[in-house]
Design a protein around this motif. Structure first.
Motif, PDB file in Angstrom:
ATOM      1  N   LEU A 118      43.684  38.877  43.797  1.00 39.67           N
ATOM      2  CA  LEU A 118      43.107  39.525  42.768  1.00 39.67           C
ATOM      3  C   LEU A 118      41.499  39.376  43.019  1.00 39.67           C
ATOM      4  CD1 LEU A 118      45.947  39.818  41.525  1.00 39.67           C
ATOM      5  CD2 LEU A 118      44.825  39.381  39.373  1.00 39.67           C
ATOM      6  N   GLU A 122      39.188  41.041  38.219  1.00 44.31           N
ATOM      7  CA  GLU A 122      40.626  41.004  37.824  1.00 44.31           C
ATOM      8  C   GLU A 122      41.175  39.856  37.231  1.00 44.31           C
ATOM      9  OE1 GLU A 122      42.038  44.735  40.700  1.00 44.31           O
ATOM     10  OE2 GLU A 122      42.344  42.640  41.380  1.00 44.31           O
ATOM     11  N   THR A 125      39.609  38.959  33.948  1.00 45.81           N
ATOM     12  CA  THR A 125      40.269  39.925  32.936  1.00 45.81           C
ATOM     13  C   THR A 125      41.733  39.456  32.808  1.00 45.81           C
ATOM     14  OG1 THR A 125      38.971  41.700  33.923  1.00 45.81           O
ATOM     15  CG2 THR A 125      41.023  42.447  32.627  1.00 45.81           C
ATOM     16  N   PHE A 126      42.350  39.011  33.607  1.00 42.01           N
ATOM     17  CA  PHE A 126      43.643  38.359  33.453  1.00 42.01           C
ATOM     18  C   PHE A 126      43.708  37.138  32.668  1.00 42.01           C
ATOM     19  CE2 PHE A 126      46.941  35.438  34.837  1.00 42.01           C
ATOM     20  CZ  PHE A 126      47.885  35.909  34.066  1.00 42.01           C
ATOM     21  N   GLY A 129      42.580  37.814  29.484  1.00 39.14           N
ATOM     22  CA  GLY A 129      43.611  38.530  28.693  1.00 39.14           C
ATOM     23  C   GLY A 129      44.874  37.671  27.979  1.00 39.14           C
ATOM     24  N   ILE A 130      45.396  36.689  28.588  1.00 38.06           N
ATOM     25  CA  ILE A 130      46.287  35.907  28.404  1.00 38.06           C
ATOM     26  C   ILE A 130      45.915  34.889  27.198  1.00 38.06           C
ATOM     27  CG2 ILE A 130      47.701  36.090  30.466  1.00 38.06           C
ATOM     28  CD1 ILE A 130      46.888  33.144  31.089  1.00 38.06           C
ATOM     29  N   TYR A 131      44.679  34.628  26.995  1.00 34.96           N
ATOM     30  CA  TYR A 131      44.080  33.813  25.765  1.00 34.96           C
ATOM     31  C   TYR A 131      43.902  34.786  24.780  1.00 34.96           C
ATOM     32  CZ  TYR A 131      43.804  29.398  28.195  1.00 34.96           C
ATOM     33  OH  TYR A 131      44.355  28.187  28.837  1.00 34.96           O
ATOM     34  N   GLY A 132      44.560  36.065  24.984  1.00 34.90           N
ATOM     35  CA  GLY A 132      44.015  36.963  23.896  1.00 34.90           C
ATOM     36  C   GLY A 132      42.759  37.634  23.472  1.00 34.90           C
TER      37      GLY A 132
ATOM     38  N   GLN B   3      48.887  40.452  25.541  1.00 32.81           N
ATOM     39  CA  GLN B   3      48.859  39.188  26.738  1.00 32.81           C
ATOM     40  C   GLN B   3      49.818  39.681  27.819  1.00 32.81           C
ATOM     41  OE1 GLN B   3      49.575  36.435  23.485  1.00 32.81           O
ATOM     42  NE2 GLN B   3      48.254  35.019  24.536  1.00 32.81           N
ATOM     43  N   SER B   6      48.663  42.420  30.022  1.00 30.92           N
ATOM     44  CA  SER B   6      47.604  41.891  31.214  1.00 30.92           C
ATOM     45  C   SER B   6      48.574  41.131  32.255  1.00 30.92           C
ATOM     46  CB  SER B   6      46.645  40.939  30.508  1.00 30.92           C
ATOM     47  OG  SER B   6      46.509  40.756  29.149  1.00 30.92           O
ATOM     48  N   PHE B   7      49.561  40.526  31.899  1.00 28.30           N
ATOM     49  CA  PHE B   7      50.531  39.820  32.714  1.00 28.30           C
ATOM     50  C   PHE B   7      51.236  40.702  33.635  1.00 28.30           C
ATOM     51  CE2 PHE B   7      52.897  36.855  34.737  1.00 28.30           C
ATOM     52  CZ  PHE B   7      52.408  35.639  34.317  1.00 28.30           C
ATOM     53  N   LYS B  10      48.781  42.312  36.094  1.00 29.48           N
ATOM     54  CA  LYS B  10      48.344  41.378  37.267  1.00 29.48           C
ATOM     55  C   LYS B  10      49.646  41.155  37.972  1.00 29.48           C
ATOM     56  CE  LYS B  10      49.412  36.787  38.051  1.00 29.48           C
ATOM     57  NZ  LYS B  10      50.485  36.021  37.675  1.00 29.48           N
TER      58      LYS B  10
END
Lengths: 272, 369
Positions: A118, A122, A125-126, A129-132, B3, B6-7, B10
């Motif tokens: 990535l 990216e 961003t990822f 993203g997973i931490y909201g 979330q 985004s996953f 990815k």
């Protein structure tokens, strides 16, 4: 609360940070462990360790391979339920509130831990993203971060093609991207040259100044000197815990290397 | 939800950046369909045949001429004696030999019935079958022509002999086979490898330390492969309908539903494999040995299960692709509805439920040491 730290000198060398001996209110401890123990069958990997870490402190967690560092750290991260003892992370209980703990910590492992296929942006961003984090928040913070790291021209570069030092700095920045109260660094500077290592520690100091508590394991004794306080683990127990200065005095040693050697040579468990 | 998105995004980056795997995933079915498809159509268009005419009368000559003129056949040899038949097959000179008995026309005229023997090389059963159908049609046409000139019912019977594979078992219907194979390949292999890769790279630790639900990690890993697999099913179906002109006789919805079921079975297995392995190589080997090989051997796609020894037949029941192959063949070729395949569907569903329970049980929320 006042953490007195001697700022990095102009030439880039750090002197050991010295915490004034003063009473700190309980609420200032972001990590509290009391008789924390982890057993795997008959084997006690971590044996009744107790310690406190203050907000914004850089806490070095040292020990030979197999001493139980990783197991202890995993318990603190909410990845492993302790066998007995108590611990709270950012005020959350390691038995019951692992999800809240996860929201409040960052983590960077000894293995390089971004996605190589990535791009820089990216990856940011990822993980944002997973931490909201919201898209807008991510965009703003990513922009800032890329400028700080001098990676602005490389936001669309695949992480796999960056030099290791940059990758590691990026991995650290990503680990604290969601502004956790504590960041756990598991041997973060393995395989990095001394200059890059020092730059990496600049980032750590910056995070610490911003109020993020840094919990770091390392094998490099020069790095140990950069920590505010150090704990030394031998055979699952904490054998020593103090500032680097005090430890050297206590063991009548010239360097942290000597302190480490003094403590570790009594170890029964050999490295793995 | 955000979330989760985004996953998934990815995961798609991973998939699309890994061009080699992607090429394999979409290139393989295309290559298989095209190869199988054109190998079949070519042979039937211009197949070498030989004629053993023991009669040499107007009737036999007339039929021989029809064979020679037919676009399906290419008359390469006139055989003079019985022994030559075998020699022709052994040398691979012809796929089909047409044998006229002595007194062919006399039989037609005096007994109103005669017999033509068709001997086919059935080592490729599908081709052999098709060839004899074409050949019988030519003989039937001649019979019809005769009927126009006479009122007496005449019948020319064709006696078919299939060499090498007399029962024509397991005539490969490769489209359902290719589908079973590809779905298994993507879902088991790619899923297990992609999860284990996260373990190997140390990114799994980061994900588990994050507030992202570990179960969601797995689900979001599965989504892209489900999408890819369904895209592949669509591609294979389009190829088979438009390139091979093989119609889908049954319900397309049912076809997709059953395909999704197999994908879920395979994803569960991929998940199970990823839980018990820690390196990409091991995951790959286990997937290949544990799933791809049995699929090839036991789905009935390449080797007829009926001809296997009993223990192997029993083992074949454990292979999900076998049931899927039966289901898809029934839907595509026989055009049956759900009522005819509910048993196979039930078996496949139970397998999925079992594998999913197993893998979720094995799935360790905490980092396994």
């Amino acid at each position: 609360m006042a953490i007195v730290r001697i700022a990095p000198a102009v030439n880039g060398y750090f002197a050991a940070g010295i915490l004034p001996a003063k009473e700190v209110a309980m609420s200032n401890y972001v990590i509290e462990a009391e008789n924390l123990t982890k057993r795997f069958g008959d084997f006690t990997a971590v044996n009744e360790i107790s310690f406190h870490v203050e907000k914004g402190e850089i806490f070095g967690f040292l020990g030979a391979n197999g001493a139980g560092k990783t197991t202890a750290m995993r318990m603190l991260c909410g990845l492993s339920i302790p066998s007995s003892g108590k611990a709270t992370i950012a005020g959350f209980d390691v038995y019951k509130q692992t999800e809240s703990i996860k929201q409040n910590i960052g983590y960077m492992s000894q293995k390089f831990s971004l996605y190589e296929d990535l791009t820089v942006l990216e990856n940011i961003t990822f993980f944002g993203g997973i931490y909201g984090l919201s898209r807008k928040e991510i965009a703003v913070k990513a922009d800032q971060l890329l400028h700080e790291l001098g990676l602005f021209d490389h936001e669309n570069t695949l992480v796999g093609s960056l030099p290791l030092g940059w990758k590691q700095k990026l991995a650290f920045s990503v680990a604290i991207f969601h502004e956790p109260s504590i960041v756990f660094l598991d041997e973060p500077t393995g395989g990095v040259d001394p200059v890059t290592r020092r730059q990496f520690w600049d980032l750590i100091y910056k995070a610490s100044d911003a109020g993020i508590t840094v919990f770091v394991t390392t094998h490099y004794m020069d790095e140990a000197e950069y920590c505010n306080r150090i704990s030394m683990m031998v055979d699952g127990e904490i054998k020593a815990l103090d500032t680097p200065e005090n430890l050297k005095k206590q063991f009548n040693a010239r360097s942290m290397d000597d302190v480490f050697f003094e403590l570790a040579r009594g170890a029964k468990r050999s490295g793995d | 939800m955000k979330q989760f998105l985004s996953f998934i995004k990815k995961e798609f980056y991973h998939v699309f950046r890994d061009t080699k795997s992607l090429l394999l995933l979409f290139g393989l079915p295309i290559a298989q369909i095209v190869l199988f498809g054109f190998a079949l159509t070519n042979e039937i268009k211009n197949t070498s045949i030989a004629i053993y005419d023991q009669a040499h009368d107007p009737a036999s000559r007339s039929i021989s001429e029809q064979f020679a003129q037919s676009p399906q056949f290419n008359l390469v040899k006139n055989i003079r004696n019985q022994d030559e038949i075998e020699a022709v097959f052994k040398a691979g000179e012809a796929k089909l030999v047409v044998v006229f008995p002595p007194n062919f026309e006399q039989d037609i005229q005096h007994e109103n019935k005669a017999e033509v023997q068709l001997i086919a090389d059935a080592s490729d059963p599908n081709t052999a079958n098709t060839l004899t159908v074409y050949a019988s049609n030519i003989i039937m046409d001649y019979q019809k022509e005769l009927m126009l000139t006479t009122t007496i019912p005449i019948s020319i019977q064709t006696d078919m002999r299939f060499l090498y594979n007399p029962e024509l078992k397991g005539a490969p219907n490769f489209v359902p086979g290719v589908m079973a194979l590809i779905l298994t390949l993507i879902s088991v292999l790619m899923t297990s490898v992609s999860i284990v890769r996260e373990k190997e790279n140390g990114t799994m630790e980061i994900l588990l330390v994050s507030p992202f639900n570990p179960l969601m990690v797995i689900i979001s890993k599965a989504v892209p492969y489900l999408v890819l697999s369904l895209a592949n099913v669509t591609m294979i179906l389009l190829l088979s309908v438009f390139l091979l002109e093989m119609p889908i006789n049954g319900s397309i919805v049912l076809l997709y539903a059953e395909s999704t079921l197999l994908i879920l079975t395979a994803l569960s297995l991929g998940l199970l494999i990823s839980n018990i392995t820690n390196s990409q190589q091991v995951a790959m080997i286990v997937s290949l040995m544990g799933m791809l090989l049995p699929t090839l051997l036991f789905s009935g796609f390449m080797f007829p299960i009926e001809n296997m020894p009993l223990p192997l037949q029993l083992i074949s029941n454990l292979v999900p692709a076998k049931w899927y192959y039966i289901i898809i063949k029934d839907i595509m070729i026989k055009g049956v509805g759900f009522m005819s395949i509910w048993k196979e569907t039930l078996i496949l569903t139970s397998m999925t439920a079992f594998l999913l329970t197993m893998s979720l049980k094995k799935f360790n929320i905490r980092l396994a040491k």
